[in-house]
Design a protein around this motif. Structure first.
Motif, PDB file in Angstrom:
ATOM      1  N   TYR A 149       0.837  -1.203   0.000  1.00  0.00           N
ATOM      2  CA  TYR A 149       0.000   0.000   0.000  1.00  0.00           C
ATOM      3  C   TYR A 149       0.872   1.254   0.000  1.00  0.00           C
ATOM      4  N   ASP A 150       0.340   2.312  -0.599  1.00  0.00           N
ATOM      5  CA  ASP A 150       0.959   3.621  -0.425  1.00  0.00           C
ATOM      6  C   ASP A 150       0.546   4.143   0.940  1.00  0.00           C
ATOM      7  N   PRO A 151       1.483   4.621   1.766  1.00  0.00           N
ATOM      8  CA  PRO A 151       1.123   5.090   3.111  1.00  0.00           C
ATOM      9  C   PRO A 151       0.035   6.164   3.119  1.00  0.00           C
ATOM     10  N   TRP A 152       0.036   7.030   2.099  1.00  0.00           N
ATOM     11  CA  TRP A 152      -0.992   8.079   2.072  1.00  0.00           C
ATOM     12  C   TRP A 152      -2.394   7.484   1.906  1.00  0.00           C
ATOM     13  N   GLN A 153      -2.494   6.338   1.249  1.00  0.00           N
ATOM     14  CA  GLN A 153      -3.799   5.699   1.111  1.00  0.00           C
ATOM     15  C   GLN A 153      -4.323   5.264   2.479  1.00  0.00           C
ATOM     16  N   LEU A 154      -3.416   4.829   3.338  1.00  0.00           N
ATOM     17  CA  LEU A 154      -3.808   4.413   4.688  1.00  0.00           C
ATOM     18  C   LEU A 154      -4.224   5.613   5.531  1.00  0.00           C
ATOM     19  N   THR A 155      -3.456   6.704   5.455  1.00  0.00           N
ATOM     20  CA  THR A 155      -3.808   7.873   6.266  1.00  0.00           C
ATOM     21  C   THR A 155      -5.123   8.506   5.801  1.00  0.00           C
ATOM     22  N   HIS A 156      -5.344   8.513   4.494  1.00  0.00           N
ATOM     23  CA  HIS A 156      -6.593   9.101   3.985  1.00  0.00           C
ATOM     24  C   HIS A 156      -7.783   8.177   4.187  1.00  0.00           C
ATOM     25  N   SER A 161     -11.932  12.776   5.959  1.00  0.00           N
ATOM     26  CA  SER A 161     -12.679  14.014   5.692  1.00  0.00           C
ATOM     27  C   SER A 161     -11.737  15.185   5.434  1.00  0.00           C
ATOM     28  N   ALA A 162     -12.275  16.208   4.770  1.00  0.00           N
ATOM     29  CA  ALA A 162     -11.502  17.428   4.525  1.00  0.00           C
ATOM     30  C   ALA A 162     -11.170  18.128   5.836  1.00  0.00           C
ATOM     31  N   ILE A 163     -12.068  18.046   6.814  1.00  0.00           N
ATOM     32  CA  ILE A 163     -11.822  18.675   8.122  1.00  0.00           C
ATOM     33  C   ILE A 163     -10.649  18.000   8.821  1.00  0.00           C
ATOM     34  N   ALA A 164     -10.562  16.675   8.728  1.00  0.00           N
ATOM     35  CA  ALA A 164      -9.439  15.954   9.339  1.00  0.00           C
ATOM     36  C   ALA A 164      -8.131  16.340   8.665  1.00  0.00           C
ATOM     37  N   THR A 165      -8.156  16.475   7.348  1.00  0.00           N
ATOM     38  CA  THR A 165      -6.960  16.901   6.624  1.00  0.00           C
ATOM     39  C   THR A 165      -6.567  18.309   7.037  1.00  0.00           C
ATOM     40  N   LEU A 243      -6.083  16.190  -2.390  1.00  0.00           N
ATOM     41  CA  LEU A 243      -5.802  17.348  -1.545  1.00  0.00           C
ATOM     42  C   LEU A 243      -6.384  18.623  -2.148  1.00  0.00           C
ATOM     43  N   THR A 244      -6.293  18.758  -3.464  1.00  0.00           N
ATOM     44  CA  THR A 244      -6.862  19.930  -4.142  1.00  0.00           C
ATOM     45  C   THR A 244      -8.373  19.974  -3.965  1.00  0.00           C
ATOM     46  N   GLU A 245      -9.014  18.829  -4.106  1.00  0.00           N
ATOM     47  CA  GLU A 245     -10.467  18.764  -3.938  1.00  0.00           C
ATOM     48  C   GLU A 245     -10.866  19.070  -2.499  1.00  0.00           C
ATOM     49  N   LEU A 248     -10.634  22.800  -1.867  1.00  0.00           N
ATOM     50  CA  LEU A 248     -11.802  23.486  -2.441  1.00  0.00           C
ATOM     51  C   LEU A 248     -13.030  23.274  -1.567  1.00  0.00           C
ATOM     52  N   GLU A 249     -13.210  22.058  -1.067  1.00  0.00           N
ATOM     53  CA  GLU A 249     -14.340  21.761  -0.186  1.00  0.00           C
ATOM     54  C   GLU A 249     -14.282  22.608   1.085  1.00  0.00           C
ATOM     55  N   LEU A 250     -13.087  22.782   1.626  1.00  0.00           N
ATOM     56  CA  LEU A 250     -12.933  23.583   2.847  1.00  0.00           C
ATOM     57  C   LEU A 250     -13.307  25.042   2.611  1.00  0.00           C
ATOM     58  N   THR A 251     -12.882  25.599   1.485  1.00  0.00           N
ATOM     59  CA  THR A 251     -13.223  26.999   1.188  1.00  0.00           C
ATOM     60  C   THR A 251     -14.714  27.164   0.956  1.00  0.00           C
ATOM     61  N   GLN A 252     -15.352  26.159   0.371  1.00  0.00           N
ATOM     62  CA  GLN A 252     -16.798  26.215   0.167  1.00  0.00           C
ATOM     63  C   GLN A 252     -17.559  26.160   1.491  1.00  0.00           C
TER      64      GLN A 252
END
Length: 358
Positions: A149-156, A161-165, A243-245, A248-252
């Motif tokens: 696995y890619d480690p980022w796949q595990l963390t995400h 959620s965008a709030i957790a990020t 991350l880009t998405e 954008l979700e956070l700004t919305q």
């Protein structure tokens, strides 16, 4: 009662003598970096500026004072201390009295500034000395260590959620203030003689050995830059898109966007323009965020176990955030933690050896 100037100067000399190892270490390493700059660097856009962090130091000291003042005044108010303003003013007066404390504090901070200036000078030069070449290796090591696995796949998957990020993003940027807070704490706390010297020497050595020599030897850019280095390598494009998405979700939602994306873009622009700036330069392996977070956790646990446990949780959070936000390969942090622990142990061993021989 006012302390005579002769006695104050004597106290300053004593403080300078107590910190002689720190002064010698910083001056020798800074001189070495300066000589290397004169010999190997001919670009006018990249120069060794020993005073580049002075303004930042002043700002950090100002912010630290505001945080301390607010916390101390709230403490007095919470305990319903009579005449809190009087106690507050007296505490401020004690901080600069006797004057030798303030003088030695300023002198040591000015000298420590040289190490940061040296690191800021070295970091943008890493790809010139040793071009980025190990990113794919670290990508494959990450997959091997994490069972394909890619480690980022595990963390995400866990922090989906965008709030957790966003929370990880905020905690990752908080690192800078905590680092300076730890440095200021150990500069001031001369009563913690052994722990103070061990922390400051490990701190300085981490920047130049792990962040300097280590980063040059293991030259790599990091997941967020891999597609820019090689457009055909798209392993981390799904992460960058996610991350880009989320930004954008956070700004919305009316929240902050992900600062990491803007910082990553700024660092890339500095890199391609070959410009030097505070915090500039690109380097993934080893991770200095993880290195300093682990160092703070080790020192905090040695000083106070409950605080140390909190700082260990924070160090783990930094490791997760570094992967989650595409700054680092997971192995960057793992190696940093091991090297930092080795430096801490090695410096502690040297302290024991010299204390026994004297």
């Amino acid at each position: 009662m006012q302390i005579p100037y002769s006695s104050q100067w004597q106290q300053v000399k004593i403080a300078l003598y107590q910190d002689r190892i720190l002064y010698i270490y910083v001056l020798l390493t800074s001189l070495l970096v300066y000589l290397l700059a004169r010999i190997f660097v001919d670009s006018p856009s990249v120069r060794f500026d020993p005073l580049i962090y002075i303004a930042t130091l002043l700002q950090v000291c100002y912010v630290s004072f505001l945080v301390w003042a607010s916390g101390f005044y709230l403490y007095l108010a919470y305990h319903k201390t009579p005449h809190p303003l009087h106690h507050f003013i007296q505490a401020i007066k004690r901080a600069g009295n006797p004057p030798h404390k303030a003088i030695s504090f300023i002198l040591l901070l000015l000298v420590l500034n040289l190490t940061f200036s040296s690191y800021t000078f070295i970091k943008p030069l890493i790809p010139d000395i040793n071009p980025f070449q190990y990113d794919l290796l670290f990508y494959h090591i990450d997959q091997w260590l994490h069972f394909g696995y890619d480690p980022w796949q595990l963390t995400h998957q866990i922090f989906s959620s965008a709030i957790a990020t966003s929370a990880l993003n905020i905690l990752y940027h908080l690192w800078f203030l905590l680092m300076w807070g730890a440095v200021l704490f150990f500069v001031v706390r001369r009563d913690l003689v052994r722990l103070r010297l061990q922390f400051l020497l490990t701190f300085l050595s981490s920047w130049l050995l792990i962040g300097g020599i280590g980063a040059i030897t293991l030259s790599s850019a990091g997941p967020c830059y891999l597609h820019l280095l090689d457009p055909e390598v798209l392993y981390y494009q799904p992460l960058m898109q996610r991350l880009t998405e989320q930004s954008l979700e956070l700004t919305q939602l009316g929240w902050f966007k992900l600062w990491a994306l803007d910082v990553q873009n700024t660092l890339w622009q500095l890199h391609i323009n070959q410009q030097s700036a505070i915090g500039g330069g690109i380097s993934a392996m080893p991770s200095m965020h993880v290195s300093i977070a682990v160092l703070m956790a080790i020192a905090a646990y040695r000083h106070q176990k409950k605080l140390g446990l909190i700082m260990w949780i924070y160090a783990i959070t930094i490791q997760i955030g570094s992967v989650h936000l595409a700054w680092h390969y997971a192995v960057d942090g793992y190696l940093s933690a091991i090297l930092t622990a080795c430096l801490w142990k090695g410096i502690g061993w040297i302290q024991n050896h010299f204390s026994q021989s004297h």
